[in-house]
Structure formats: C-alpha cells, structure tokens
Design a protein around this motif. Structure first.
Motif, PDB file in Angstrom:
ATOM      1  N   ARG A   1      -0.540   6.717  -7.091  1.00  0.00           N
ATOM      2  CA  ARG A   1      -1.749   6.848  -6.271  1.00  0.00           C
ATOM      3  C   ARG A   1      -2.969   6.373  -7.050  1.00  0.00           C
ATOM      4  O   ARG A   1      -3.245   6.876  -8.143  1.00  0.00           O
ATOM      5  CB  ARG A   1      -1.940   8.305  -5.844  1.00  0.00           C
ATOM      6  CG  ARG A   1      -3.058   8.497  -4.814  1.00  0.00           C
ATOM      7  CD  ARG A   1      -3.171   9.953  -4.415  1.00  0.00           C
ATOM      8  NE  ARG A   1      -2.001  10.374  -3.676  1.00  0.00           N
ATOM      9  CZ  ARG A   1      -1.848  10.226  -2.356  1.00  0.00           C
ATOM     10  NH1 ARG A   1      -2.809   9.653  -1.664  1.00  0.00           N
ATOM     11  NH2 ARG A   1      -0.762  10.638  -1.754  1.00  0.00           N
TER      12      ARG A   1
ATOM     13  N   ALA B   1      -8.331   1.500  -4.185  1.00  0.00           N
ATOM     14  CA  ALA B   1      -8.215   1.643  -2.733  1.00  0.00           C
ATOM     15  C   ALA B   1      -9.216   0.741  -2.022  1.00  0.00           C
ATOM     16  O   ALA B   1      -8.930   0.126  -1.012  1.00  0.00           O
ATOM     17  CB  ALA B   1      -8.447   3.101  -2.336  1.00  0.00           C
TER      18      ALA B   1
ATOM     19  N   LEU C   1       0.824  -1.220   0.000  1.00  0.00           N
ATOM     20  CA  LEU C   1       0.000   0.000   0.000  1.00  0.00           C
ATOM     21  C   LEU C   1       0.854   1.264   0.000  1.00  0.00           C
ATOM     22  O   LEU C   1       0.588   2.209  -0.754  1.00  0.00           O
ATOM     23  CB  LEU C   1      -0.927  -0.003   1.218  1.00  0.00           C
ATOM     24  CG  LEU C   1      -2.091  -0.986   1.191  1.00  0.00           C
ATOM     25  CD1 LEU C   1      -2.820  -0.976   2.527  1.00  0.00           C
ATOM     26  CD2 LEU C   1      -3.062  -0.634   0.073  1.00  0.00           C
ATOM     27  N   VAL C   2       1.875   1.282   0.853  1.00  0.00           N
ATOM     28  CA  VAL C   2       2.737   2.463   0.938  1.00  0.00           C
ATOM     29  C   VAL C   2       3.432   2.720  -0.393  1.00  0.00           C
ATOM     30  O   VAL C   2       3.464   3.858  -0.892  1.00  0.00           O
ATOM     31  CB  VAL C   2       3.791   2.294   2.068  1.00  0.00           C
ATOM     32  CG1 VAL C   2       4.854   3.390   1.997  1.00  0.00           C
ATOM     33  CG2 VAL C   2       3.106   2.316   3.423  1.00  0.00           C
ATOM     34  N   TYR C   3       3.982   1.662  -0.988  1.00  0.00           N
ATOM     35  CA  TYR C   3       4.686   1.840  -2.264  1.00  0.00           C
ATOM     36  C   TYR C   3       3.721   2.258  -3.368  1.00  0.00           C
ATOM     37  O   TYR C   3       4.066   3.069  -4.242  1.00  0.00           O
ATOM     38  CB  TYR C   3       5.394   0.540  -2.644  1.00  0.00           C
ATOM     39  CG  TYR C   3       6.472   0.747  -3.689  1.00  0.00           C
ATOM     40  CD1 TYR C   3       7.607   1.488  -3.389  1.00  0.00           C
ATOM     41  CD2 TYR C   3       6.353   0.218  -4.968  1.00  0.00           C
ATOM     42  CE1 TYR C   3       8.602   1.687  -4.336  1.00  0.00           C
ATOM     43  CE2 TYR C   3       7.336   0.412  -5.921  1.00  0.00           C
ATOM     44  CZ  TYR C   3       8.459   1.151  -5.596  1.00  0.00           C
ATOM     45  OH  TYR C   3       9.437   1.354  -6.543  1.00  0.00           O
ATOM     46  N   MET C   4       2.508   1.723  -3.330  1.00  0.00           N
ATOM     47  CA  MET C   4       1.503   2.098  -4.319  1.00  0.00           C
ATOM     48  C   MET C   4       1.134   3.576  -4.169  1.00  0.00           C
ATOM     49  O   MET C   4       1.027   4.312  -5.162  1.00  0.00           O
ATOM     50  CB  MET C   4       0.250   1.234  -4.151  1.00  0.00           C
ATOM     51  CG  MET C   4      -0.875   1.548  -5.111  1.00  0.00           C
ATOM     52  SD  MET C   4      -2.264   0.409  -4.929  1.00  0.00           S
ATOM     53  CE  MET C   4      -2.832   0.820  -3.279  1.00  0.00           C
ATOM     54  N   LEU C   5       0.954   4.037  -2.953  1.00  0.00           N
ATOM     55  CA  LEU C   5       0.584   5.439  -2.719  1.00  0.00           C
ATOM     56  C   LEU C   5       1.703   6.405  -3.113  1.00  0.00           C
ATOM     57  O   LEU C   5       1.454   7.508  -3.571  1.00  0.00           O
ATOM     58  CB  LEU C   5       0.211   5.643  -1.248  1.00  0.00           C
ATOM     59  CG  LEU C   5      -1.084   4.965  -0.794  1.00  0.00           C
ATOM     60  CD1 LEU C   5      -1.240   5.068   0.718  1.00  0.00           C
ATOM     61  CD2 LEU C   5      -2.285   5.585  -1.497  1.00  0.00           C
ATOM     62  N   ILE C   6       2.947   5.947  -2.933  1.00  0.00           N
ATOM     63  CA  ILE C   6       4.086   6.795  -3.291  1.00  0.00           C
ATOM     64  C   ILE C   6       4.301   6.835  -4.801  1.00  0.00           C
ATOM     65  O   ILE C   6       4.511   7.899  -5.393  1.00  0.00           O
ATOM     66  CB  ILE C   6       5.372   6.298  -2.583  1.00  0.00           C
ATOM     67  CG1 ILE C   6       5.262   6.530  -1.074  1.00  0.00           C
ATOM     68  CG2 ILE C   6       6.617   7.007  -3.140  1.00  0.00           C
ATOM     69  CD1 ILE C   6       6.365   5.881  -0.279  1.00  0.00           C
TER      70      ILE C   6
ATOM     71  N   PRO D   1      -0.944   1.420 -10.429  1.00  0.00           N
ATOM     72  CA  PRO D   1      -1.124   1.171  -8.999  1.00  0.00           C
ATOM     73  C   PRO D   1      -0.995  -0.307  -8.623  1.00  0.00           C
ATOM     74  O   PRO D   1      -0.389  -0.643  -7.604  1.00  0.00           O
ATOM     75  CB  PRO D   1      -2.546   1.691  -8.725  1.00  0.00           C
ATOM     76  CG  PRO D   1      -2.780   2.723  -9.770  1.00  0.00           C
ATOM     77  CD  PRO D   1      -2.068   2.209 -10.982  1.00  0.00           C
TER      78      PRO D   1
ATOM     79  N   PHE E   1       1.774  -1.901  -6.135  1.00  0.00           N
ATOM     80  CA  PHE E   1       1.366  -2.694  -4.972  1.00  0.00           C
ATOM     81  C   PHE E   1       2.099  -4.024  -4.946  1.00  0.00           C
ATOM     82  O   PHE E   1       2.618  -4.454  -3.903  1.00  0.00           O
ATOM     83  CB  PHE E   1      -0.152  -2.905  -5.005  1.00  0.00           C
ATOM     84  CG  PHE E   1      -0.669  -3.732  -3.854  1.00  0.00           C
ATOM     85  CD1 PHE E   1      -0.808  -3.188  -2.589  1.00  0.00           C
ATOM     86  CD2 PHE E   1      -1.009  -5.068  -4.039  1.00  0.00           C
ATOM     87  CE1 PHE E   1      -1.281  -3.965  -1.523  1.00  0.00           C
ATOM     88  CE2 PHE E   1      -1.481  -5.836  -2.990  1.00  0.00           C
ATOM     89  CZ  PHE E   1      -1.623  -5.272  -1.729  1.00  0.00           C
TER      90      PHE E   1
ATOM     91  N   THR F   1      -7.931  -2.791  -1.972  1.00  0.00           N
ATOM     92  CA  THR F   1      -6.870  -3.033  -0.993  1.00  0.00           C
ATOM     93  C   THR F   1      -7.418  -3.042   0.420  1.00  0.00           C
ATOM     94  O   THR F   1      -6.905  -3.733   1.286  1.00  0.00           O
ATOM     95  CB  THR F   1      -5.767  -1.963  -1.123  1.00  0.00           C
ATOM     96  OG1 THR F   1      -6.358  -0.673  -1.086  1.00  0.00           O
ATOM     97  CG2 THR F   1      -5.006  -2.138  -2.410  1.00  0.00           C
ATOM     98  N   ASN F   2      -8.485  -2.272   0.690  1.00  0.00           N
ATOM     99  CA  ASN F   2      -9.112  -2.330   2.004  1.00  0.00           C
ATOM    100  C   ASN F   2      -9.674  -3.712   2.277  1.00  0.00           C
ATOM    101  O   ASN F   2      -9.611  -4.237   3.387  1.00  0.00           O
ATOM    102  CB  ASN F   2     -10.248  -1.288   2.096  1.00  0.00           C
ATOM    103  CG  ASN F   2      -9.708   0.126   2.195  1.00  0.00           C
ATOM    104  OD1 ASN F   2      -8.578   0.309   2.619  1.00  0.00           O
ATOM    105  ND2 ASN F   2     -10.499   1.102   1.797  1.00  0.00           N
TER     106      ASN F   2
END
Length: 388
Positions: free
Chosen positions: A189, A195, A181-186, A318, A322, A198-199
C-alpha cells in the motif's frame, strides 16, 4: 553520473548507429551487446551504471533495449546524450522498415509477395507463441502449485485478460491500470504521493485520449498510448497494435498486420520499430514518422524523468507491485491476441507445420535467430504456393 566520460558524444552516437544497423536478436540480445561493448570492452560505463539503467528500463514502460540505450546516453551526457543516443539507435531500423513499407505497398499485390508472406505469417505465429510463453514465465513464473500459491492474483489477472481479449478482440487499457493498482494495494500500500501519481495515470489513460481528429493526429494519439503501456519485450505492443490498427480503426487487414510483425523481426534494432511500417501503410512517410516518434516518446520521457533519482524508484515496493500487476495483464493480452491472430492465420496443414517448425527450431537450435527462421519460411511459402 558526473565523472568525466572516457568517450565523446560523437563516439556514442556512432556506436548506437552501428548497433541499430546490425543489432539482430531482439531485446535480450541487444542489451547483451551493450553490456559486452560498453562495459566489458570499451569500459565507457561501469557495471553498476549499466545495471541501474537495466533496472530502470525494466520498471518503466517502454521497449527494453531502446530504453537502456537512452539511459546510457544520459549517464554522462544528460538529456542531449539521451536524445541523440535514442535517435541514433532507432533511425537505421526505421529507415529499413520505411523502405520495406514502400516496396510492400508497391508490390504487395503480386503473387510472389503473397507467397512469401504465406510462409512468413505462419512462422511469425510460431515465434510470438513461444515469446508469449517465455514472457509469461519471466513475468509471473512457471505454472506449478508453488508458483500459483505465491502469485495466484497475478495468474488471475493473466487468465482473465486472456479471456476478455479473446472475447472482445480489444485491448482495455483501464483494465491494465486497474490490475496494477489492485496488486499494488494488496502487496504494498503506497503513500499518498504514489496514489496521486496513479490517479494521473488513470486520467491519462481514459478521457484524455478520446476525441476525434485527423488521421495523423489519431496515429499520434494511438501510438503514444501504445508506447506508454509496453513493458520489457517489444512484442508486448502486439496486442495494442492489433486491437487499434486492425479491429478498431481498420487501418490494416489481418494479413497486413502479420506482415508488419514479420518485417520487424527481419530487421535489426528494436522490434517495436514495426510501428514505422504500419504508420507508412496508413498515412505514408508522415504516418511512419509520426507513429515511430509517438511510440518512443513515452519511453524517452520516462527515462529522462526518472533517471536522476532511479535508486529510490528501483527499491520502491509500491512501484514494483504496480509494474508486476500491469505486466501480468499486458502479457495476458499478448497471449489473447496471439490466439486471435493464429485462429485467422493458421489456415491449413502447411501453415500448421511451419508454425510448429518455427517453435521447435527456436527451442532446440540454440543459436538460430528469428530473421533466419523468417527467411526460411519465406522460401517455403513460395515453394508451397508454386507447387499448387
């Protein structure tokens, strides 16, 4: 995918039965056999269809070769083809590890069996150490200044998970999901829909799994969870199995676990089939069947669910980000687990030498395959033990 196939469903099933019976060499070799046989020789599927299946297998969780086999079955025969091809590919090696499990449980306490696995365990450490290095290079890149500058976040995930795995001796699935998730957001996005997906992953990987039940149900839940977080090489499942089977549930001893990895390497088909051997030792034939079906279920479901619209998935930034993040963490866990297992298995000069010889053989003898190294190590183990 709608073109009239040049082969019958029966021919497809027979091909995968044969590949599952004589296909040695691990995931890279197995996907190579499929290309040579099905694209170049038989021309059952096109080069483009093969590459699309390979790309999907690399993006989605699951052992690479099994996933590609399921996809090949889907190309012209849809869900029925995917199901039968998957079963045909997995069944021969499953039956082999089940038979070996029966023999192992019956005679595992004998001195000559212990001598065999004395050498084999050391060789396994060498093999998975080299595999860990190759997976690291493939997943993140060589550790140099340019690679570190470009992928320092992935290297941070990788090293952090090594340390955490080594200290806690457990696998933390939420940590893997968080890395993704962190790498995807960086890096890329996503829109809301990604999103939301992933939740769901976070929910699935946390509370849903945590409840008490019978041993068979525990096996089903544990191995399904493990199968959902294997990317690429079947060896990526080793840290999950070690943590759950040896440390948390104490189903197997350290030596039994190493022996199970060795069994997977001397049998054809996917390396992940070691779960059948483990399942048998834990809860007999039903345990073996449950463990195998549960491990391959996520791979199967992901493939048939994503196959119809894989082109969008392959090019989705994305999703790629991920997968990159979670893969870096999973490989880090593999390296951490190798260190833990090696610390307990490399116990004297002989085991050190066998492990080093295994690594050097794989590096410098290009055509040698893991089963031959395992068999040589078994002979050495018996000779060393008999000499004392």
């Amino acid at each position: 995918m709608n073109e009239k196939p040049k082969y019958t469903l029966r021919e497809l099933i027979l091909y995968f039965l044969k590949l599952g019976t004589i296909g040695f060499g691990g995931p890279v070799a197995l996907v190579g056999y499929m290309y040579k046989d099905l694209v170049e020789n038989k021309k059952w599927i096109s080069d483009e269809e093969y590459k699309e299946g390979l790309a999907l297998a690399q993006l989605a969780p699951g052992p690479l070769a099994a996933q590609l086999g399921i996809y090949v079955g889907y190309v012209h025969y849809n869900i029925l083809g995917a199901t039968l091809a998957g079963f045909a590919f997995i069944t021969p090696s499953f039956l082999m590890v089940l038979l070996l499990g029966i023999i192992y449980q019956a005679y595992g306490g004998l001195v000559w069996i212990q001598s065999i696995f004395y050498g084999v365990s050391a060789a396994v450490i060498g093999i998975i150490t080299l595999s860990s290095y190759k997976l690291t290079i493939k997943s993140i890149g060589k550790l140099n200044l340019s690679s570190f500058k470009e992928k320092w976040i992935l290297w941070l995930f990788f090293t952090s998970v090594i340390v955490i795995t080594y200290i806690t001796e457990k696998e933390h699935i939420l940590l893997f999901v968080a890395a993704g998730l962190v790498y995807m957001l960086i890096k890329a996005r996503p829109y809301f829909k990604i999103a939301k997906t992933t939740n769901v992953l976070i929910l699935i990987s946390s509370g849903f799994w945590n409840y008490e039940s019978s041993t068979l149900m525990k096996i089903a839940i544990f191995f399904t969870k493990a199968g959902a977080f294997v990317f690429g090489s079947g060896l990526a499942i080793v840290p999950f199995l070690h943590s759950g089977v040896v440390v948390e549930n104490k189903w197997l001893t350290e030596q039994q676990f190493l022996d199970s990895v060795a069994i997977a390497m001397i049998t054809p088909g996917p390396v992940v089939i070691t779960v059948g051997f483990i399942g048998y030792l834990v809860n007999g034939v039903l345990g073996a069947i449950t463990a195998a079906l549960a491990t391959f279920l996520p791979c199967y479901l992901f493939t048939i669910a994503l196959a119809p619209f894989f082109k969008k998935i392959v090019n989705n930034k994305p999703v790629k980000a991920f997968v990159e993040g979670i893969t870096a963490a999973v490989v880090g866990a593999l390296v951490g687990s190798v260190i833990i297992i090696a610390k307990r298995s490399i116990v004297d000069v002989s085991t050190i030498l066998i492990a080093l010889a295994s690594i050097l053989s794989l590096i410098y003898i290009k055509k040698i395959q893991e089963p031959y190294i395992i068999l040589i190590a078994a002979v050495l183990g018996v000779l060393i033990k008999l000499s004392f």
